[in-house]
Write a protein that holds these residues in place. Structure first.
Motif, PDB file in Angstrom:
ATOM      1  N   ILE A 157       1.602   7.402   4.742  1.00  0.00           N
ATOM      2  CA  ILE A 157       1.288   6.671   5.224  1.00  0.00           C
ATOM      3  C   ILE A 157       0.540   5.281   4.481  1.00  0.00           C
ATOM      4  CG2 ILE A 157      -1.781   6.299   6.553  1.00  0.00           C
ATOM      5  CD1 ILE A 157      -0.541   8.283   7.421  1.00  0.00           C
ATOM      6  N   ILE A 158       0.852   4.423   5.271  1.00  0.00           N
ATOM      7  CA  ILE A 158       0.784   3.008   4.734  1.00  0.00           C
ATOM      8  C   ILE A 158      -0.336   2.079   5.124  1.00  0.00           C
ATOM      9  CG2 ILE A 158       1.524   0.506   5.351  1.00  0.00           C
ATOM     10  CD1 ILE A 158       4.126   1.668   6.200  1.00  0.00           C
ATOM     11  N   ALA A 159      -0.721   2.832   6.822  1.00  0.00           N
ATOM     12  CA  ALA A 159      -2.246   1.826   6.822  1.00  0.00           C
ATOM     13  C   ALA A 159      -2.085   3.010   7.949  1.00  0.00           C
ATOM     14  CB  ALA A 159      -2.362   1.178   7.456  1.00  0.00           C
ATOM     15  N   ASP A 160      -3.848   3.064   7.968  1.00  0.00           N
ATOM     16  CA  ASP A 160      -4.661   3.788   8.703  1.00  0.00           C
ATOM     17  C   ASP A 160      -6.010   3.680   9.173  1.00  0.00           C
ATOM     18  OD1 ASP A 160      -5.465   6.809  10.502  1.00  0.00           O
ATOM     19  OD2 ASP A 160      -5.074   7.720   8.878  1.00  0.00           O
ATOM     20  N   PRO A 194      -7.793  -3.786   9.398  1.00  0.00           N
ATOM     21  CA  PRO A 194      -8.838  -3.720   7.723  1.00  0.00           C
ATOM     22  C   PRO A 194      -8.213  -3.511   6.382  1.00  0.00           C
ATOM     23  CG  PRO A 194      -9.507  -2.034   9.160  1.00  0.00           C
ATOM     24  CD  PRO A 194      -8.634  -2.061   9.869  1.00  0.00           C
ATOM     25  N   PRO A 195      -7.959  -4.337   5.913  1.00  0.00           N
ATOM     26  CA  PRO A 195      -7.169  -4.025   4.083  1.00  0.00           C
ATOM     27  C   PRO A 195      -7.909  -2.701   4.066  1.00  0.00           C
ATOM     28  CG  PRO A 195      -8.272  -6.733   4.407  1.00  0.00           C
ATOM     29  CD  PRO A 195      -8.724  -5.529   5.612  1.00  0.00           C
ATOM     30  N   SER A 196      -8.569  -2.662   4.369  1.00  0.00           N
ATOM     31  CA  SER A 196      -9.233  -1.195   3.415  1.00  0.00           C
ATOM     32  C   SER A 196      -8.205  -0.198   4.421  1.00  0.00           C
ATOM     33  CB  SER A 196     -11.391  -0.921   3.869  1.00  0.00           C
ATOM     34  OG  SER A 196     -11.160  -0.475   5.345  1.00  0.00           O
ATOM     35  N   SER A 197      -7.799  -0.661   4.760  1.00  0.00           N
ATOM     36  CA  SER A 197      -6.938   0.717   6.003  1.00  0.00           C
ATOM     37  C   SER A 197      -5.557   0.742   5.109  1.00  0.00           C
ATOM     38  CB  SER A 197      -6.844   0.828   7.642  1.00  0.00           C
ATOM     39  OG  SER A 197      -6.363  -1.002   7.483  1.00  0.00           O
ATOM     40  N   ILE A 198      -5.273   0.124   4.119  1.00  0.00           N
ATOM     41  CA  ILE A 198      -4.346  -0.478   3.884  1.00  0.00           C
ATOM     42  C   ILE A 198      -3.436   0.454   2.370  1.00  0.00           C
ATOM     43  CG2 ILE A 198      -1.712  -1.576   2.729  1.00  0.00           C
ATOM     44  CD1 ILE A 198      -2.151  -2.446   5.423  1.00  0.00           C
ATOM     45  N   VAL A 241      -1.234   0.766   0.566  1.00  0.00           N
ATOM     46  CA  VAL A 241       0.713   0.634   0.102  1.00  0.00           C
ATOM     47  C   VAL A 241       0.068  -0.369  -0.424  1.00  0.00           C
ATOM     48  CG1 VAL A 241       1.516   2.964   0.550  1.00  0.00           C
ATOM     49  CG2 VAL A 241       2.101   0.552   1.437  1.00  0.00           C
ATOM     50  N   PRO A 242       0.756  -0.597  -1.859  1.00  0.00           N
ATOM     51  CA  PRO A 242       1.113  -2.349  -2.077  1.00  0.00           C
ATOM     52  C   PRO A 242       1.216  -3.251  -1.118  1.00  0.00           C
ATOM     53  CG  PRO A 242       1.797  -0.939  -4.112  1.00  0.00           C
ATOM     54  CD  PRO A 242       1.237   0.152  -2.737  1.00  0.00           C
ATOM     55  N   ILE A 243       0.734  -3.914  -0.907  1.00  0.00           N
ATOM     56  CA  ILE A 243       1.488  -5.607   0.329  1.00  0.00           C
ATOM     57  C   ILE A 243       1.521  -7.053  -1.314  1.00  0.00           C
ATOM     58  CG2 ILE A 243       1.658  -6.539   2.029  1.00  0.00           C
ATOM     59  CD1 ILE A 243       0.201  -4.357   3.365  1.00  0.00           C
ATOM     60  N   GLN A 244       3.145  -7.551  -1.122  1.00  0.00           N
ATOM     61  CA  GLN A 244       2.511  -8.940  -1.433  1.00  0.00           C
ATOM     62  C   GLN A 244       2.579  -9.509  -0.497  1.00  0.00           C
ATOM     63  OE1 GLN A 244       4.589  -6.083  -2.978  1.00  0.00           O
ATOM     64  NE2 GLN A 244       2.942  -5.085  -4.213  1.00  0.00           N
ATOM     65  N   LYS A 245       1.979 -10.990  -0.690  1.00  0.00           N
ATOM     66  CA  LYS A 245       2.673 -11.998   0.316  1.00  0.00           C
ATOM     67  C   LYS A 245       3.565 -12.706  -0.445  1.00  0.00           C
ATOM     68  CE  LYS A 245       0.143 -16.801   1.165  1.00  0.00           C
ATOM     69  NZ  LYS A 245      -1.940 -16.691   1.381  1.00  0.00           N
ATOM     70  N   THR A 246       4.258 -13.442   0.975  1.00  0.00           N
ATOM     71  CA  THR A 246       5.281 -14.085   0.765  1.00  0.00           C
ATOM     72  C   THR A 246       5.002 -15.809   0.708  1.00  0.00           C
ATOM     73  OG1 THR A 246       6.163 -14.173   2.749  1.00  0.00           O
ATOM     74  CG2 THR A 246       6.341 -11.967   1.398  1.00  0.00           C
ATOM     75  N   SER A 247       6.211 -16.026   0.873  1.00  0.00           N
ATOM     76  CA  SER A 247       5.950 -17.775   0.917  1.00  0.00           C
ATOM     77  C   SER A 247       5.750 -18.341   2.665  1.00  0.00           C
ATOM     78  CB  SER A 247       6.902 -18.387   0.023  1.00  0.00           C
ATOM     79  OG  SER A 247       8.511 -18.759   0.651  1.00  0.00           O
ATOM     80  N   ARG A 248       6.072 -17.585   3.088  1.00  0.00           N
ATOM     81  CA  ARG A 248       6.426 -17.376   5.168  1.00  0.00           C
ATOM     82  C   ARG A 248       5.039 -17.796   5.250  1.00  0.00           C
ATOM     83  NH1 ARG A 248       8.180 -14.254  10.049  1.00  0.00           N
ATOM     84  NH2 ARG A 248       8.508 -16.495  11.501  1.00  0.00           N
ATOM     85  N   ILE A 281       6.833  -5.612   2.096  1.00  0.00           N
ATOM     86  CA  ILE A 281       6.436  -3.571   1.574  1.00  0.00           C
ATOM     87  C   ILE A 281       7.570  -3.367   0.718  1.00  0.00           C
ATOM     88  CG2 ILE A 281       6.809  -3.558   3.686  1.00  0.00           C
ATOM     89  CD1 ILE A 281       4.346  -1.033   2.775  1.00  0.00           C
ATOM     90  N   ARG A 282       7.427  -2.380  -0.439  1.00  0.00           N
ATOM     91  CA  ARG A 282       8.707  -1.521  -0.410  1.00  0.00           C
ATOM     92  C   ARG A 282       8.073  -0.138  -1.244  1.00  0.00           C
ATOM     93  NH1 ARG A 282      12.688  -3.480  -6.062  1.00  0.00           N
ATOM     94  NH2 ARG A 282      13.364  -5.060  -3.707  1.00  0.00           N
ATOM     95  N   LEU A 283       8.844   0.479  -0.142  1.00  0.00           N
ATOM     96  CA  LEU A 283       8.004   2.234   0.032  1.00  0.00           C
ATOM     97  C   LEU A 283       9.109   2.491  -1.700  1.00  0.00           C
ATOM     98  CD1 LEU A 283       7.339   1.437   3.066  1.00  0.00           C
ATOM     99  CD2 LEU A 283       5.331   2.196   1.950  1.00  0.00           C
ATOM    100  N   SER A 284       9.955   2.463  -1.719  1.00  0.00           N
ATOM    101  CA  SER A 284      10.151   3.518  -3.305  1.00  0.00           C
ATOM    102  C   SER A 284      11.245   1.671  -3.746  1.00  0.00           C
ATOM    103  CB  SER A 284      11.026   4.281  -2.589  1.00  0.00           C
ATOM    104  OG  SER A 284      12.498   3.497  -2.189  1.00  0.00           O
ATOM    105  N   PRO A 285      11.543   2.072  -5.421  1.00  0.00           N
ATOM    106  CA  PRO A 285      11.545   1.341  -6.139  1.00  0.00           C
ATOM    107  C   PRO A 285      13.274   1.295  -6.173  1.00  0.00           C
ATOM    108  CG  PRO A 285      10.428   2.910  -7.350  1.00  0.00           C
ATOM    109  CD  PRO A 285      10.598   3.998  -5.862  1.00  0.00           C
TER     110      PRO A 285
END
Length: 182
Positions: free
Chosen positions: A47-50, A69-73, A75-82, A97-101
């Motif tokens: 689950i990424i968000a719910d 909302p942020p509370s629904s996320i 997994v980690p999400i990182q801001k990009t420069s876009r 987002i990266r869901l596996s190494p």
């Protein structure tokens, strides 16, 4: 600044014509459950968000765009420069987002408004997801699927807009070939 209880509540599963949506766009709270689920190439789901606390934006000729909302996320999400600019909502920031190494990052398919205009202040820092990852499933290690309640959404053509298409959304939608000049 509008408060949550002052924002219209979207109808649940009523048939809607995108040509009856307003311009400028309108913000609605949605009673629907919104989910983004990652399925790895091995079939494992994450689950990424719910949430049941989301919003949707309606604009003429577009399927709804949902904001979670942020509370629904989950997994980690990182801001990009876009960044992009919307004349109605303000400056958008994008995320990766990266869901596996062992998989590639999915970049700039999630966006938010850190400082939205007053009309859209309730979606401050909420996340919106394209209906698809927009990348090769094998390279990414899987794909995400987006849901409104239990219905998997369709993808808006053209890959510029992030609308989610459900079976109750009708009408010719902007984004596909020949629709950019509308």
């Amino acid at each position: 600044m509008p408060e949550q209880n002052q924002i219209a509540l979207a109808p649940q599963k009523a048939e809607e014509d995108v040509w009856k949506y307003p311009r400028p766009p309108a913000l609605q709270r949605t009673p629907n459950r919104l989910r983004v689920v990652w399925t790895s190439t091995q079939g494992e789901e994450t689950i990424i968000a719910d949430t049941t606390e989301g919003y949707r934006v309606l604009e003429t000729s577009h399927p709804p765009t949902y904001y979670l909302p942020p509370s629904s996320i989950k997994v980690p999400i990182q801001k990009t420069s876009r960044q992009t600019y919307c004349e109605w909502k303000g400056k958008a920031s994008y995320h990766t987002i990266r869901l596996s190494p062992n998989s590639a990052s999915i970049e700039n398919r999630i966006w938010s408004y850190p400082q939205p205009t007053a009309t859209f202040s309730p979606i401050k820092d909420h996340f919106s997801f394209y209906a698809s990852t927009g990348t090769n499933e094998r390279n990414a290690g899987g794909k995400w699927r987006c849901y409104v309640d239990e219905e998997e959404v369709g993808v808006q053509e053209g890959d510029f807009y992030g609308g989610w298409i459900t079976s109750n959304i009708k009408g010719k939608m902007k984004g596909g070939p020949g629709t950019w000049g509308w």
